[in-house]
Design an enzyme around this catalytic site. Structure first.
Site, short mmCIF file in Angstrom:
data_model
loop_
_atom_site.label_atom_id
_atom_site.label_comp_id
_atom_site.label_asym_id
_atom_site.label_seq_id
_atom_site.Cartn_x
_atom_site.Cartn_y
_atom_site.Cartn_z
N ASP A 1 32.84 27.43 47.45
CA ASP A 1 31.06 27.36 48.33
C ASP A 1 31.21 25.94 49.03
O ASP A 1 31.15 24.81 47.78
CB ASP A 1 29.68 27.77 47.91
CG ASP A 1 29.50 28.15 49.06
OD1 ASP A 1 28.83 28.86 49.32
OD2 ASP A 1 28.10 26.65 48.45
N TYR B 1 28.08 18.33 51.73
CA TYR B 1 28.15 17.85 49.95
C TYR B 1 29.64 16.73 50.02
O TYR B 1 29.58 15.67 49.08
CB TYR B 1 28.95 19.02 49.47
CG TYR B 1 28.40 20.38 49.49
CD1 TYR B 1 26.96 19.93 50.13
CD2 TYR B 1 28.59 21.59 49.31
CE1 TYR B 1 26.01 21.12 49.88
CE2 TYR B 1 27.90 22.93 48.83
CZ TYR B 1 26.41 22.42 49.48
OH TYR B 1 25.82 23.76 49.18
N LYS C 1 29.44 25.50 55.80
CA LYS C 1 27.70 25.74 56.91
C LYS C 1 28.04 24.73 57.04
O LYS C 1 28.42 23.28 57.47
CB LYS C 1 27.34 24.91 54.97
CG LYS C 1 26.85 26.21 54.33
CD LYS C 1 26.31 25.95 52.98
CE LYS C 1 26.47 26.75 52.11
NZ LYS C 1 27.74 25.54 50.76
N HIS D 1 23.57 26.39 57.48
CA HIS D 1 22.92 25.54 55.58
C HIS D 1 21.26 25.50 56.00
O HIS D 1 20.76 25.85 55.34
CB HIS D 1 23.81 23.50 55.93
CG HIS D 1 23.41 24.00 54.82
ND1 HIS D 1 24.26 22.85 54.07
CD2 HIS D 1 22.15 23.88 53.65
CE1 HIS D 1 24.46 22.89 53.19
NE2 HIS D 1 23.78 23.34 51.80
N LYS E 1 27.99 25.13 40.01
CA LYS E 1 28.82 23.98 40.03
C LYS E 1 29.45 23.22 38.51
O LYS E 1 28.40 23.57 38.23
CB LYS E 1 28.14 23.25 41.05
CG LYS E 1 28.89 21.66 40.72
CD LYS E 1 27.78 20.98 40.18
CE LYS E 1 28.38 19.43 39.33
NZ LYS E 1 27.65 19.00 38.33
N ASN F 1 31.44 19.91 36.49
CA ASN F 1 32.00 18.71 37.02
C ASN F 1 33.31 18.59 35.55
O ASN F 1 33.61 17.80 35.25
CB ASN F 1 31.65 17.43 37.08
CG ASN F 1 31.07 17.31 38.75
OD1 ASN F 1 31.75 16.77 39.35
ND2 ASN F 1 30.26 16.84 38.52
N ASN F 2 32.30 19.79 34.72
CA ASN F 2 33.11 20.11 33.14
C ASN F 2 33.48 20.73 32.93
O ASN F 2 34.19 21.97 33.65
CB ASN F 2 32.04 19.87 32.23
CG ASN F 2 32.69 20.10 31.52
OD1 ASN F 2 32.71 21.45 30.09
ND2 ASN F 2 33.11 18.92 29.98
N ARG G 1 33.01 24.05 30.99
CA ARG G 1 32.20 24.66 31.56
C ARG G 1 31.91 25.67 32.92
O ARG G 1 31.95 26.96 32.86
CB ARG G 1 31.11 24.04 31.69
CG ARG G 1 29.89 23.11 30.32
CD ARG G 1 28.71 22.14 30.68
NE ARG G 1 28.66 20.87 31.82
CZ ARG G 1 28.69 20.21 30.78
NH1 ARG G 1 28.71 19.79 29.29
NH2 ARG G 1 28.92 19.07 32.08
N GLN H 1 33.69 28.01 31.39
CA GLN H 1 32.70 29.44 30.50
C GLN H 1 32.14 30.93 31.93
O GLN H 1 31.94 31.70 31.41
CB GLN H 1 31.66 28.72 30.26
CG GLN H 1 31.34 29.43 29.30
CD GLN H 1 29.34 28.34 28.41
OE1 GLN H 1 28.09 28.62 29.46
NE2 GLN H 1 29.79 26.96 28.12
#
Ligand code: A2P
Length: 317
Positions: A44, A49, A78, A111, A268, A270-271, A274, A277
């Protein structure tokens, strides 16, 4: 993973996708590559962004390494507020496709239902809310004009599905009165502090799929410094006690709460741990009582409100 069938095209939109908002530009290509490798099949993105080129690099690398085929990945982007006029929509979509290095988007969204004055992307890209002088300049472009231009993108084969974001019920109903192609999706802020029950009912009635953004609530705004003083949902005792019953993280419970309502989510991270997960929210089920407990946390707390940027943009007033 489970998916939502979009009404007009019958195309399947994965329910759990990877959100690119706030994904660090310098590591974005690797993050996207690793997200696809971990099993994400929806990306997405958005012009706003500022990482479309890098996201596209990650996607194309995953394709050339045989991890995915283009047709297996649902790519969303978008249209930013400064490109609402009919003559700018097609040029912008082509520019964004060029940055991604692909020849169609699976979904292209308006958007925000806010038209701002055009700024040449050669002069300023990624696009922003403000003019060069730091002020916000509204533009007189009716939403119907922008929607018509979005429909042209479908006819030209540049996008498969079109939709809206940050739209309330009245505007959606209006679009449906003149649309040749009804909006497939409305992407909105949605978490237990802003449960959006009325909008969900309306969209279900109209056949408009909802993608929930900022599923983790205040946590989604921590890095922007703007969680409006709300208690972090990831640490909330009600969420934590449900999480421990299922041996899941609080983030997984918040994502599951949305998915179990038939909504799509786009967390989202950056790790990498996670990120992995967050994809694993389909192997457990919350009880009706747990769903209700989470829904009862609603306080209509909107964390992403353009009126906080400029009071003239109080679109949720
Ligand atoms: P990070 O990238 O460091 O993981 P959004 O709602 O816009 O997708 O943002 C999600 C926010 O929550 C980010 O700040 C992200 O930070 C964090 N986050 C994502 N996944 C998890 C998770 N499973 N547990 C805790 N925090 C998470």
């Amino acid at each position: 993973s489970a998916s939502i069938v979009l009404k007009r095209t019958g195309q399947k939109m994965p329910q759990v996708g990877f959100g690119l908002w706030k994904v660090t530009k310098s590591t974005c290509a690797d993050t996207v590559y690793n997200a696809l490798k971990a099993g994400y099949r929806l990306l997405d993105g958005a012009g706003d962004y500022g990482n479309e080129k890098e996201a596209g690099e990650g996607l194309r690398r995953a394709i050339s390494d045989g991890i995915v085929k283009r047709e297996d990945v649902f790519v969303t982007s978008k249209l930013w507020n400064t490109f609402h006029a009919r003559e700018h929509v097609g040029a912008l979509a082509r520019k964004q496709l060029g940055l991604w290095g692909i020849d169609y988007f699976d979904l292209f969204l308006i958007h925000f239902p806010i038209a701002l004055q055009y700024v040449d992307p050669a002069h300023r890209y990624p696009p922003e809310w403000f003019g060069d002088d730091g002020k916000v300049y509204l533009a007189n472009v009716p939403f119907s004009e922008t929607w018509g231009a979005m429909e042209t993108l479908v006819d030209e084969g540049l996008v498969k599905n079109i939709g809206v974001s940050n739209c309330q019920g009245a505007l959606l109903l209006d679009v449906l009165r003149y649309a040749k192609y009804a909006p497939a999706v409305n992407q909105v802020e949605l978490h237990p502090y802003l449960s959006q029950e009325a909008l969900i009912k309306l969209c279900n009635t109209l056949g408009v799929a909802i993608t929930a953004y900022s599923s983790l609530g205040p946590q989604s705004y921590v890095e922007l410094g703007g969680s409006k003083g709300a208690e972090n949902l990831l640490q909330h005792s009600a969420v934590a006690s449900i999480a421990s019953k299922h041996s899941k993280s609080t983030a997984q419970v918040l994502l599951r709460w949305a998915v179990q309502q038939g909504l799509a989510v786009i967390p989202k991270s950056n790790n990498h741990d996670r990120l992995v997960q967050n994809l694993q929210v389909e192997q457990f089920t919350l009880t009706d009582d747990e769903m209700k407990q989470l829904s009862s946390l609603n306080v209509n707390l909107r964390l992403n409100d353009p009126a906080d940027i400029d009071p003239r943009m109080a679109i949720f007033a």
